[in-house]
Design an enzyme around this catalytic site. Structure first.
Site, PDB file in Angstrom:
ATOM      1  CE  LYS A  12       6.033 -17.386  14.018  1.00 58.31           C
ATOM      2  NZ  LYS A  12       6.826 -17.675  12.784  1.00 58.31           N
ATOM      3  CE1 TYR A  52       5.345 -23.031  12.075  1.00 66.13           C
ATOM      4  CE2 TYR A  52       6.751 -23.153  14.009  1.00 66.13           C
ATOM      5  CZ  TYR A  52       5.990 -22.410  13.119  1.00 66.13           C
ATOM      6  OH  TYR A  52       5.887 -21.038  13.267  1.00 66.13           O
ATOM      7  CG  ASN A 119       7.624 -14.767  10.724  1.00 61.77           C
ATOM      8  OD1 ASN A 119       7.436 -15.241  11.836  1.00 61.77           O
ATOM      9  ND2 ASN A 119       7.500 -15.469   9.610  1.00 61.77           N
ATOM     10  CG  HIS A 122       1.619 -19.774  13.679  1.00 56.70           C
ATOM     11  ND1 HIS A 122       2.059 -20.486  12.594  1.00 56.70           N
ATOM     12  CD2 HIS A 122       0.417 -20.306  14.027  1.00 56.70           C
ATOM     13  CE1 HIS A 122       1.162 -21.427  12.300  1.00 56.70           C
ATOM     14  NE2 HIS A 122       0.161 -21.334  13.159  1.00 56.70           N
ATOM     15  CD  GLU A 133      -1.519 -24.364  13.211  1.00 59.25           C
ATOM     16  OE1 GLU A 133      -1.984 -23.223  13.469  1.00 59.25           O
ATOM     17  OE2 GLU A 133      -0.877 -24.624  12.175  1.00 59.25           O
TER      18      GLU A 133
END
Ligand code: IDP
Ligand code: MG
Length: 138
Positions: A12, A52, A119, A122, A133
């Site tokens: 990320k 998402y 975080n 992914h 994805e």
């Protein structure tokens, strides 16, 4: 699924910026999974609405778009038996403050006081999500 199982990992934006791509790849390789594809990508809202899809109507979605499009990311297709489950364990739980030490989120993530849960990575959560994805980013 066996050897044909694949998963998508995204480093990320905050982790990309901190130069953590190498560490993420090092851990994937040390675990024994194969790298099938690698790219530096930048997200826009359209891609994030697909990626998402299950979160589009959540209260945090606009913040999530801002976070995930704030800079480049590394997209990685990982291959190996049960790699979807394996990468989720390596990532750790969603909240980086409480993610176990030894996981990517536990070792490298923290609360920065923003509206987002930043975080580090992914990782796809099922074979269906993984294949969906991967098509978005490659
Ligand atoms: P996961 O990444 O562990 O699968 P999800 O619940 O699917 O977690 O959420 C996707 C991503 O959206 C999280 O990794 C995190 O970056 C962000 N997120 C999830 N819940 C919240 C929230 O309540 N506020 C802000 N961001 C969130
Ligand atoms: Mg999820």
């Amino acid at each position: 699924m066996s050897q044909s199982e694949r998963t998508l990992v995204l480093v990320k934006p905050e982790a990309f910026k901190r130069g953590l791509t190498g560490e993420v790849i090092r851990r994937i390789e040390a675990k024994g999974y194969e790298l099938e594809a690698l790219a530096v990508v930048t997200a826009d809202e359209a891609k994030l609405r697909e990626h998402y899809a299950e979160h589009v109507h959540k209260h945090f979605f606009s913040d999530l778009v801002e976070y995930m499009s704030s800079g480049p990311m590394t997209a990685i297709v990982v291959r190996g038996e049960r790699c979807i489950e394996g990468m989720r364990v390596m990532a750790g739980s969603t909240d980086p403050t409480t993610a176990p030490a030894g996981t990517l989120r536990g070792d490298f993530g923290r609360d920065w006081g923003s509206n987002n849960i930043e975080n580090v990575v992914h990782c796809s959560d099922s074979p269906t999500s993984a294949e969906r994805e991967i098509k978005i980013w490659f």
